[in-house]
Each structure stands twice: as structure tokens, then as C-alpha cells.
Design an enzyme around this catalytic site. Structure first.
Site, PDB file in Angstrom:
ATOM      1  N   TYR A  87      -0.723   8.450  -2.470  1.00 32.42           N
ATOM      2  CA  TYR A  87      -0.800   8.155  -3.893  1.00 32.42           C
ATOM      3  C   TYR A  87      -2.029   8.846  -4.498  1.00 32.42           C
ATOM      4  O   TYR A  87      -2.089   9.063  -5.705  1.00 32.42           O
ATOM      5  CB  TYR A  87      -0.956   6.644  -4.120  1.00 32.42           C
ATOM      6  CG  TYR A  87       0.309   5.811  -3.963  1.00 32.42           C
ATOM      7  CD1 TYR A  87       1.488   6.342  -3.460  1.00 32.42           C
ATOM      8  CD2 TYR A  87       0.292   4.475  -4.344  1.00 32.42           C
ATOM      9  CE1 TYR A  87       2.617   5.552  -3.326  1.00 32.42           C
ATOM     10  CE2 TYR A  87       1.423   3.677  -4.220  1.00 32.42           C
ATOM     11  CZ  TYR A  87       2.580   4.219  -3.708  1.00 32.42           C
ATOM     12  OH  TYR A  87       3.696   3.430  -3.586  1.00 32.42           O
ATOM     13  N   GLY A  88      -2.997   9.118  -3.647  1.00 35.71           N
ATOM     14  CA  GLY A  88      -4.302   9.601  -4.120  1.00 35.71           C
ATOM     15  C   GLY A  88      -4.274  10.903  -4.890  1.00 35.71           C
ATOM     16  O   GLY A  88      -5.220  11.234  -5.605  1.00 35.71           O
ATOM     17  N   ASP A 130       0.866  -1.181   0.000  1.00 37.15           N
ATOM     18  CA  ASP A 130       0.000   0.000   0.000  1.00 37.15           C
ATOM     19  C   ASP A 130       0.900   1.227   0.000  1.00 37.15           C
ATOM     20  O   ASP A 130       2.109   1.132   0.217  1.00 37.15           O
ATOM     21  CB  ASP A 130      -0.892  -0.006   1.256  1.00 37.15           C
ATOM     22  CG  ASP A 130      -1.749   1.246   1.368  1.00 37.15           C
ATOM     23  OD1 ASP A 130      -2.305   1.687   0.335  1.00 37.15           O
ATOM     24  OD2 ASP A 130      -1.862   1.825   2.459  1.00 37.15           O
ATOM     25  N   SER A 131       0.291   2.385  -0.198  1.00 35.91           N
ATOM     26  CA  SER A 131       1.039   3.630  -0.122  1.00 35.91           C
ATOM     27  C   SER A 131       1.499   3.925   1.310  1.00 35.91           C
ATOM     28  O   SER A 131       2.332   4.800   1.514  1.00 35.91           O
ATOM     29  CB  SER A 131       0.164   4.775  -0.633  1.00 35.91           C
ATOM     30  OG  SER A 131      -1.051   4.802   0.098  1.00 35.91           O
ATOM     31  N   CYS A 178     -11.240   3.269  -0.367  1.00 37.93           N
ATOM     32  CA  CYS A 178      -9.912   3.741   0.034  1.00 37.93           C
ATOM     33  C   CYS A 178      -9.564   2.989   1.310  1.00 37.93           C
ATOM     34  O   CYS A 178     -10.425   2.787   2.174  1.00 37.93           O
ATOM     35  CB  CYS A 178      -9.935   5.240   0.281  1.00 37.93           C
ATOM     36  SG  CYS A 178      -8.416   5.873   1.028  1.00 37.93           S
ATOM     37  N   THR A 179      -8.307   2.572   1.396  1.00 32.91           N
ATOM     38  CA  THR A 179      -7.894   1.704   2.512  1.00 32.91           C
ATOM     39  C   THR A 179      -8.148   2.284   3.900  1.00 32.91           C
ATOM     40  O   THR A 179      -8.301   1.536   4.857  1.00 32.91           O
ATOM     41  CB  THR A 179      -6.381   1.440   2.408  1.00 32.91           C
ATOM     42  OG1 THR A 179      -5.730   2.698   2.212  1.00 32.91           O
ATOM     43  CG2 THR A 179      -6.082   0.517   1.254  1.00 32.91           C
ATOM     44  N   HIS A 180      -8.151   3.620   4.015  1.00 30.61           N
ATOM     45  CA  HIS A 180      -8.337   4.225   5.341  1.00 30.61           C
ATOM     46  C   HIS A 180      -9.801   4.273   5.774  1.00 30.61           C
ATOM     47  O   HIS A 180     -10.090   4.400   6.952  1.00 30.61           O
ATOM     48  CB  HIS A 180      -7.811   5.661   5.348  1.00 30.61           C
ATOM     49  CG  HIS A 180      -6.318   5.772   5.324  1.00 30.61           C
ATOM     50  ND1 HIS A 180      -5.567   5.266   4.288  1.00 30.61           N
ATOM     51  CD2 HIS A 180      -5.446   6.303   6.203  1.00 30.61           C
ATOM     52  CE1 HIS A 180      -4.291   5.518   4.535  1.00 30.61           C
ATOM     53  NE2 HIS A 180      -4.196   6.138   5.694  1.00 30.61           N
ATOM     54  N   CYS A 204      -4.235  -1.244  -2.025  1.00 29.20           N
ATOM     55  CA  CYS A 204      -4.380   0.213  -2.140  1.00 29.20           C
ATOM     56  C   CYS A 204      -5.341   0.452  -3.295  1.00 29.20           C
ATOM     57  O   CYS A 204      -5.120  -0.055  -4.406  1.00 29.20           O
ATOM     58  CB  CYS A 204      -3.016   0.830  -2.450  1.00 29.20           C
ATOM     59  SG  CYS A 204      -3.057   2.591  -2.838  1.00 29.20           S
ATOM     60  N   ASN A 205      -6.398   1.168  -3.023  1.00 23.21           N
ATOM     61  CA  ASN A 205      -7.396   1.404  -4.074  1.00 23.21           C
ATOM     62  C   ASN A 205      -6.813   2.215  -5.224  1.00 23.21           C
ATOM     63  O   ASN A 205      -7.082   1.940  -6.390  1.00 23.21           O
ATOM     64  CB  ASN A 205      -8.598   2.142  -3.490  1.00 23.21           C
ATOM     65  CG  ASN A 205      -9.456   1.256  -2.630  1.00 23.21           C
ATOM     66  OD1 ASN A 205     -10.446   0.699  -3.069  1.00 23.21           O
ATOM     67  ND2 ASN A 205      -9.052   1.081  -1.377  1.00 23.21           N
ATOM     68  N   THR A 206      -5.995   3.217  -4.880  1.00 23.57           N
ATOM     69  CA  THR A 206      -5.449   4.087  -5.918  1.00 23.57           C
ATOM     70  C   THR A 206      -4.524   3.297  -6.854  1.00 23.57           C
ATOM     71  O   THR A 206      -4.634   3.396  -8.083  1.00 23.57           O
ATOM     72  CB  THR A 206      -4.702   5.274  -5.277  1.00 23.57           C
ATOM     73  OG1 THR A 206      -5.570   5.901  -4.328  1.00 23.57           O
ATOM     74  CG2 THR A 206      -4.261   6.272  -6.307  1.00 23.57           C
ATOM     75  N   GLU A 265      -5.248   9.337   9.876  1.00 17.00           N
ATOM     76  CA  GLU A 265      -3.846   9.216  10.296  1.00 17.00           C
ATOM     77  C   GLU A 265      -3.523  10.085  11.507  1.00 17.00           C
ATOM     78  O   GLU A 265      -2.608   9.785  12.266  1.00 17.00           O
ATOM     79  CB  GLU A 265      -2.916   9.529   9.128  1.00 17.00           C
ATOM     80  CG  GLU A 265      -3.035   8.447   8.070  1.00 17.00           C
ATOM     81  CD  GLU A 265      -1.841   8.318   7.161  1.00 17.00           C
ATOM     82  OE1 GLU A 265      -0.898   9.114   7.278  1.00 17.00           O
ATOM     83  OE2 GLU A 265      -1.875   7.403   6.316  1.00 17.00           O
TER      84      GLU A 265
HETATM   85  N1  DGL Z   1      -4.028   3.738   0.138  1.00 14.84           N
HETATM   86  C1  DGL Z   1      -4.698   4.792  -0.577  1.00 14.84           C
HETATM   87  C2  DGL Z   1      -5.954   4.211  -1.253  1.00 14.84           C
HETATM   88  O1  DGL Z   1      -6.499   3.197  -0.855  1.00 14.84           O
HETATM   89  C3  DGL Z   1      -5.071   5.953   0.317  1.00 14.84           C
HETATM   90  C4  DGL Z   1      -3.925   6.783   0.771  1.00 14.84           C
HETATM   91  C5  DGL Z   1      -3.206   7.484  -0.371  1.00 14.84           C
HETATM   92  O2  DGL Z   1      -3.736   8.438  -0.961  1.00 14.84           O
HETATM   93  O3  DGL Z   1      -2.105   7.058  -0.670  1.00 14.84           O
HETATM   94  O4  DGL Z   1      -6.428   4.770  -2.203  1.00 14.84           O
END
Ligand code: DGL
Length: 273
Positions: free
Chosen positions: A47-48, A15-16, A189-191, A78-80, A157
Site C-alpha cells: 500500500y505504501g 493490513d496490506s 510501518c508494520t514491518h 497498517c500505518n499507510t 519479507e
Molecule cells: N503495512 C504497511 C504499513 O504499515 C507496509 C507495507 C505496505 O507498503 O503495504 O505502512
């Protein structure tokens, strides 16, 4: 390596940053015998807000790093990165690579009654319309309403998941969506699973909330099973954690997501891969 040995090889999850631990947690829960190597790109998060080219470059580097750990499969937690890099990087490696979008979209299509689905995610994920494309492939008459919620990541976070300010931000981002006919909403999104109870309370019981992490772990189980790669050692899996920036911040946050010892997290220079 024969399939017998490869069974015991770890699964690579990346993940990011810390968010992908919500996916790792689900993998550890559903596949307790699997060894996991987790990489969080804490030096280059988020990453978003980044371009497709960079997200593909980062993903390639991370996959090369995970390959040095002998992984038998990779989960892009990571969704992005799933939205922007999965299709490209999947063709470049021999081992199975899965993302979180396809599983999340499939779960949403299964849950929705009226075909009206909301997706909350990062700017890059929503702009890519990957969720929309995958949902429409599964259910062509679906209506998909996407919304970028960039402040959710820093709020989580900073430990503000239960702060009243988060309730206000949820209202600002999601009010328009609440006024539509959606009966299903993807936490894209993972968060966001860490805001799940807040978002559930906001939409009320008529909207089903989908966390793609659950379905992703099921997908991984199915793929490993099909390839004869499920770890059946009878022993609990071992976990290794790597990050690209100072490990301290990661371990502090990771400890709140995972019920495992993350103290041995190591920092590596991902630009070397
Ligand atoms: N992990 C990213 C996602 O799931 C969220 C955090 C980011 O923007 O890197 O899209």
C-alpha cells in the site's frame, strides 16, 4: 445483538499483508481472550506506494468483508491505511475503528524529552504527514523528522532482517536522521518492528524506539472496556486468517511472527466486497 453477545464477537484486524501480524501479535498478547479475524491484502500489497483513493477503496472493501464475520471492532494494523483511510472509513461504520498512528504518536510524545521525534515509514505514510499532524496536535512545539524507507519492507519479507545488507540500507536511509537531535523514533510501518533490534543498535541508547503496536493494543483494550465489549469468557481466543492471494507465502512468513497455528489461512476474493 445485545452487548452480552457482542462481547464474544471477534475483533477484525487488517493490513496490506503480513506486517500487521506484529500488531495482531500484540493484541493476542494483551487481550488473550479476544477472538481475532485477521485479513492480509497480499494480492494488493504494498500500500505504501499507492494513492489515497485506492487505499480508501481497499480499506472499505476489507471492512465490508470483516463485517460479514460479525466483528465488534476493527483495528487498521497498517500505518499507510491508518494515515490515509482511517478518518474516512471511521465515519462510515457503526463499530469502533482504530488505527496505529494515534497510539504511536501518543507514545512518542510521552517518551520524548526534547520534543524532537523521528518517524520512519512508507512513502505514502511520510508524504501524508499524518504522524506530524497528530504529534503536533499533542505537542505543538514538537519537531518531527520523517523518512520514507521503502526497501525495509521487501528486506523483511525476504528474510533479510539479520543480513548485513540490511545494516547498510538502515545506514543509507537513517544517517541524516541520526545526525539530528531526535531522542525518540517511531517505527511507523508494520514491518519495522521486525528490524527493531537493528535500528535500536544503530541509534544507540540515547534514542527511544517506539513500536505503535503495543500502544494500539492498549487502546483497543480501553475502547472495548468503555463499550462493555471486552471478552471475559475465560477461554483463549480463536484466530482466523484470511488473505487475498495464495495462502502459502503468508503462512510461511506468519509462522515466523506468530506463535500460533496459521495453517488454516483461507484465500478470498476481496474484489467481491
Ligand atoms: N503495512 C504497511 C504499513 O504499515 C507496509 C507495507 C505496505 O507498503 O503495504 O505502512
Amino acid at each position: 445483538m445485545g452487548n452480552i453477545d457482542r462481547k464474544y464477537a471477534p475483533v477484525g484486524v487488517f493490513d496490506s499483508g503480513v506486517g500487521g501480524l506484529t500488531v495482531a501479535r500484540e493484541i493476542m498478547r494483551q487481550l488473550p481472550e479476544e477472538n481475532v479475524v485477521y485479513f492480509g491484502d497480499t494480492a494488493r500489497v504494498p500500500y505504501g506506494s499507492k494513492s489515497k483513493n485506492n487505499i480508501i477503496r481497499f480499506s472499505r472493501q476489507i471492512i465490508r468483508f470483516l463485517e460479514t464475520k460479525g466483528v465488534k471492532a476493527i483495528v487498521i494494523a497498517c500505518n499507510t491505511a491508518s494515515a490515509l483511510a482511517l478518518d474516512t472509513v471511521r465515519q462510515e461504520v457503526e463499530i469502533p475503528v482504530i488505527g496505529v498512528i494515534e497510539p504511536g504518536a501518543r507514545a512518542a510524545v510521552r517518551e520524548t524529552a526534547n520534543g524532537c521525534i523521528g518517524v520512519a515509514g512508507t512513502e505514502a505514510t511520510i508524504r501524508s504527514e499524518t504522524y506530524t499532524k497528530v504529534i503536533k496536535r499533542l505537542r505543538p512545539d514538537a519537531e518531527v523528522i520523517g523518512k520514507a524507507c521503502p526497501l525495509f519492507v521487501p528486506l523483511v519479507e525476504e528474510g533479510f532482517a539479520r543480513h548485513h545488507i540490511t545494516e547498510e540500507v538502515i545506514d543509507i536511509y537513517l544517517r541524516e536522521m541520526k545526525d539530528t537531535d531526535i531522542d525518540t523514533m517511531i517505527l511507523g510501518c508494520t514491518h519495522y518492528p521486525l528490524l527493531r533490534s537493528r535500528i535500536m543498535a544503530y541509534f544507540g541508547e540515547n534514542v527511544h524506539i517506539v513500536n505503535p503496536a503495543y500502544e494500539t493494543a492498549m487502546d483497543l483494550k480501553e475502547i472495548l472496556g468503555k463499550e462493555g465489549l471486552l471478552n471475559d469468557s475465560g477461554r483463549p481466543g480463536e484466530y482466523q486468517f484470511y488473505v487475498s492471494d495464495a495462502a502459502e507465502k503468508f503462512t510461511a512468513f506468519a509462522g515466523s511472527i506468530l506463535p500460533y497455528d496459521v495453517a488454516a489461512t483461507r484465500q478470498i476474493n476481496i474484489e467481491e466486497y
